[in-house]
Scaffold this active site. Structure first.
Site, mmCIF file in Angstrom:
data_model
loop_
_atom_site.group_PDB
_atom_site.id
_atom_site.type_symbol
_atom_site.label_atom_id
_atom_site.label_comp_id
_atom_site.label_asym_id
_atom_site.label_seq_id
_atom_site.Cartn_x
_atom_site.Cartn_y
_atom_site.Cartn_z
ATOM 1 N N TYR A 166 -6.993 -3.177 12.050
ATOM 2 C CA TYR A 166 -7.754 -1.950 11.804
ATOM 3 C C TYR A 166 -9.196 -2.087 12.258
ATOM 4 O O TYR A 166 -10.125 -2.094 11.444
ATOM 5 C CB TYR A 166 -7.637 -1.562 10.328
ATOM 6 C CG TYR A 166 -6.247 -1.062 10.035
ATOM 7 C CD1 TYR A 166 -5.939 0.287 10.173
ATOM 8 C CD2 TYR A 166 -5.223 -1.938 9.706
ATOM 9 C CE1 TYR A 166 -4.650 0.750 9.965
ATOM 10 C CE2 TYR A 166 -3.929 -1.486 9.500
ATOM 11 C CZ TYR A 166 -3.645 -0.145 9.631
ATOM 12 O OH TYR A 166 -2.370 0.316 9.450
ATOM 13 N N GLU A 168 3.381 -7.867 7.270
ATOM 14 C CA GLU A 168 2.195 -8.585 6.821
ATOM 15 C C GLU A 168 2.499 -9.712 5.842
ATOM 16 O O GLU A 168 1.871 -9.813 4.779
ATOM 17 C CB GLU A 168 1.145 -7.611 6.266
ATOM 18 C CG GLU A 168 0.745 -6.596 7.318
ATOM 19 C CD GLU A 168 -0.579 -5.897 7.061
ATOM 20 O OE1 GLU A 168 -1.166 -6.087 5.992
ATOM 21 O OE2 GLU A 168 -1.029 -5.167 7.964
ATOM 22 N N ASP A 217 0.810 -1.216 0.000
ATOM 23 C CA ASP A 217 0.000 0.000 0.000
ATOM 24 C C ASP A 217 0.851 1.277 0.000
ATOM 25 O O ASP A 217 0.660 2.153 0.834
ATOM 26 C CB ASP A 217 -0.912 -0.058 1.249
ATOM 27 C CG ASP A 217 -1.890 1.085 1.317
ATOM 28 O OD1 ASP A 217 -2.415 1.484 0.263
ATOM 29 O OD2 ASP A 217 -2.133 1.584 2.436
ATOM 30 N N GLU A 245 0.332 -1.580 14.168
ATOM 31 C CA GLU A 245 -0.457 -0.683 13.307
ATOM 32 C C GLU A 245 -1.900 -0.661 13.795
ATOM 33 O O GLU A 245 -2.478 -1.710 14.086
ATOM 34 C CB GLU A 245 -0.475 -1.160 11.842
ATOM 35 C CG GLU A 245 0.813 -0.939 11.099
ATOM 36 C CD GLU A 245 0.727 -1.319 9.611
ATOM 37 O OE1 GLU A 245 -0.396 -1.342 9.039
ATOM 38 O OE2 GLU A 245 1.777 -1.604 9.027
HETATM 39 C C1 GCB Z 1 -1.542 -2.340 6.593
HETATM 40 C C2 GCB Z 1 -0.205 -2.228 5.942
HETATM 41 C C3 GCB Z 1 0.124 -0.815 5.532
HETATM 42 C C4 GCB Z 1 -1.112 -0.137 4.962
HETATM 43 C C5 GCB Z 1 -2.194 -0.113 6.018
HETATM 44 C C6 GCB Z 1 -3.494 0.526 5.488
HETATM 45 O O1 GCB Z 1 -1.854 -3.259 7.272
HETATM 46 O O2 GCB Z 1 0.836 -2.763 6.710
HETATM 47 O O3 GCB Z 1 1.146 -0.840 4.595
HETATM 48 O O4 GCB Z 1 -0.857 1.142 4.496
HETATM 49 O O5 GCB Z 1 -2.492 -1.417 6.402
HETATM 50 O O6 GCB Z 1 -3.695 1.700 5.721
HETATM 51 O O7 GCB Z 1 -4.249 -0.181 4.830
#
Ligand code: GCB
Length: 633
Positions: A476, A423, A173, A512
């Site tokens: 997330y 990841e 990403d 994260e």
């Molecule tokens: C993740 C990744 C990261 C992305 C992020 C996202 O899990 O490690 O590279 O930018 O999510 O914002 O989707």
């Protein structure tokens, strides 16, 4: 590989500046090799455009075709080499990084090839240069990512309105910026010179005595002829420039320095004088005490230790409060920019963070030196992102990326952990043996730091965690899962962290969490993409982290992301990933102020740091404290 530094025996010259640039045809990427564009000025083969070095080339022009170019591009420039460099020394050409693959010629002769972005490479060019005359350097850079590159990607040919087009796809990403990303240097060394220095430090139990184990590798003909005659003299200077150690090695060029009244290297906010660095002067002497070479290196004295429940620096438990970041900015892409680097460190300190992860590739050597100086701890990540379809060729390159990274960064006190992937698809077949190899290989290169990886595979499916020393997980809640549900964050974070810990019995970090946030979008009650939403998502996580902190094995929280950054085009990304706490122009969003209050409050509670005067804005004098559900304000 040592960072190029001037000394009484070495000269350094920068080749940064405006180079000439040519973009190959996507359908004919090897034409320049076949037609030998390196044999003469590029301008003789193709129309050239100016291109700054260092910088990514993608956002410099106004052309879509260059921004999205797949395959090879060419750079060249002229430079003079002084006549004085011809005698009794050697000349080296060094690139801080070229993404992804580089082929270099000097005056039409092949000089070096290198595969892997974000890592330096160098070669001797003594025999290729014209002294007291003009020289030409030509670089071909290829940004194509395939299943056996690190990171992986896919190239396909797809029909478009006028024929076929080459498409580069990747699952990670961030935008696949390319070009000569970091500085290019020419430097000289004596014929016999200090090629490698490796140091390891530790402190006595009460931190009053420091020990520096060193080993020096020498390159040069004299070394082979009279190996036993060589020795190194080491002088250690404190920050005031006072010499505190002066010692001489035996012929093995290794040993231990003992530093009394040591000033330990402490992270930012863990001590009133963080980032204390000594300077180690290494003098290489030959027969008859002749001084051959001098190299200077900054050294921080610190001990790392970890167990199944804790991570300690100088005997004190660490609670990480930090960020995942990117090297990314407007116009420059991933090009090194000192103004941006210094601004970023100012923001990191302003917000009270003590750490970041170099997600998802090694950052510039200059930023590693800066982190040493400012006491910012680094989880140092190799460029393996979304690793999948495991195979031997990939494993070899993955190991090579770690080898290059550890070689480059092992002497930095700021580097406290190696991250071997972000990841990776650790539920897949063969992930088990693959990560066993990668983790063990990393330990064989450096056993003084713990090994981690940022994992997003559900803990139930993961096969890699057992080979790590510290488990980091990315999740997330309220964004990719249960979007918008603030009432489905806190308990889920607690449950997942606890499950990881139960499964592997190791310390756990949330590496994260976050939410895309469009600066200036305000919606009350909070709604996805608004500034209110980001603050609320953070707050729900903070509550989980505080519950987890009581269990000693939860050792850190890292927001995704420090600043907004560019990604490939996608309908889920508005001009890029907007999960930054800061905008791409490095200004705070509302959540930055919230995060600042938390990070400093943690600093006070955990490390007894003092608070900045402007941390809390005056509201009202109610002659006492204001209560809310979580306690006193
Ligand atoms: C993740 C990744 C990261 C992305 C992020 C996202 O899990 O490690 O590279 O930018 O999510 O914002 O989707």
């Amino acid at each position: 590989m040592l960072y190029p530094r001037e000394s009484e025996t070495r000269e350094v010259r920068s080749l940064d500046g405006i180079w000439n640039f040519v973009c190959s045809d996507e359908t004919n990427p090897t034409q320049g090799i076949r037609d030998k564009w390196f044999d003469d000025d590029l301008s003789k083969s193709r129309p050239i455009i100016p291109m700054p070095v260092p910088a990514s080339y993608n956002d410099i022009t106004t052309e879509r075709s260059l921004r999205d170019h797949v395959g090879t591009v060419w750079y060249d420039r002229k430079f003079f080499v002084p006549r004085s460099w011809e005698k009794d020394q050697r000349v080296w050409l060094r690139f801080g990084s070229v993404h992804y693959e580089a082929f270099v010629w000097i005056n039409g002769e092949s000089a070096v090839k290198h595969e892997m972005g974000h890592l330096p490479f160098e070669t001797e060019v003594t025999h290729l240069l014209k002294y007291g005359a003009e020289n030409r350097i030509t670089v071909m850079c290829d940004n194509a990512l395939i299943q056996t590159t690190v990171p992986q990607g896919k190239i396909s040919e797809v029909a478009n309105d006028g024929g076929v087009t080459i498409i580069q796809s990747y699952t990670f990403d961030f935008f696949n910026y390319a070009g000569i990303h970091r500085s290019v240097h020419l430097y000289t060394t004596p014929k016999t010179f200090i090629e490698e220095v490796e140091i390891q430090t530790k402190l006595s139990d009460n931190n009053s005595v420091g020990y520096i184990d060193y080993s020096v590798a020498v390159n040069g003909t004299a070394a082979n002829e009279a190996e036993n005659a060589l020795y190194v003299r080491l002088k250690l200077y404190n920050r005031e420039g006072v010499q505190v150690v002066n010692t001489t090695s035996d012929g093995k060029l290794e040993g231990t320095l003992k530093v009394s009244n040591a000033m330990p290297w402490w992270p930012y906010l863990m001590h009133s004088d963080p980032g204390y660095l000594y300077e180690l002067e290494i003098q290489l002497h030959g027969a008859n005490e002749q001084l051959l070479d001098v190299y200077r290196l900054k050294v921080g004295l610190r001990t790392l230790s970890w167990s199944n429940t804790t991570f300690q620096i100088n005997g004190k438990p660490v609670y990480f409060r930090g960020f995942g970041r990117h090297e990314d900015s407007d116009v420059r892409g991933k090009g090194l920019d000192n103004a941006l680097m210094v601004r970023d460190f100012n923001l990191i300190k302003w917000i009270g963070a003590n750490a970041y992860r170099t997600s998802h590739y090694p950052y510039s050597e200059e930023s590693m030196q800066f982190a040493d100086q400012h006491g910012i701890m680094i989880i140092d990540e190799c460029p393996s992102v979304d690793t999948e379809n495991y195979n031997q060729a990939l494993l070899d390159k993955h190991k090579s990326s770690l080898e290059q990274l550890i070689h480059r960064d092992r002497n930095h006190p700021s580097v406290v952990m190696w991250s071997i992937a972000n990841e990776p698809r650790t539920g897949q077949l063969n992930a088990d043996t693959y990560f066993q190899f990668v983790a063990n290989y990393t330990r064989s290169l450096d056993s003084s730091r713990p090994v981690t990886a940022a994992i997003a595979t559900p803990w139930t499916d993961d096969k890699a965690g057992r080979y790590l020393d510290i488990i980091s997980f990315n999740r997330y809640n309220a964004w990719y899962s249960n979007t918008g549900r603030m009432d489905m964050v806190t308990q889920r974070v607690i449950d997942e962290a606890t499950a990881w810990n139960k499964k592997y019995g190791k310390p756990v970090i949330m590496s994260e969490y976050g939410a895309d946030t469009l600066e200036g979008l305000h919606l009350q009650p909070s709604f996805v993409w608004s500034e209110e939403f980001q603050s609320e998502v953070f707050s729900r996580h903070f509550k989980a982290f505080d519950a987890l902190r009581r269990k000693k094995w939860f050792i850190g929280e890292f927001v995704w992301n420090f600043a907004d950054f560019k990604t490939a085009q996608s309908y889920t990304r508005v001009g890029g990933n907007k999960k930054g706490v800061f905008t791409r122009a490095r200004q705070p969003k509302a959540a930055a102020h919230l995060l600042r209050q938390r990070y400093f409050a943690l600093g006070r509670e955990v490390d007894q740091c003092s608070l900045p005067e402007d941390l809390f804005t005056y509201i009202v004098d109610v002659g006492g404290s204001i209560k809310n559900e979580s306690g006193d304000l």
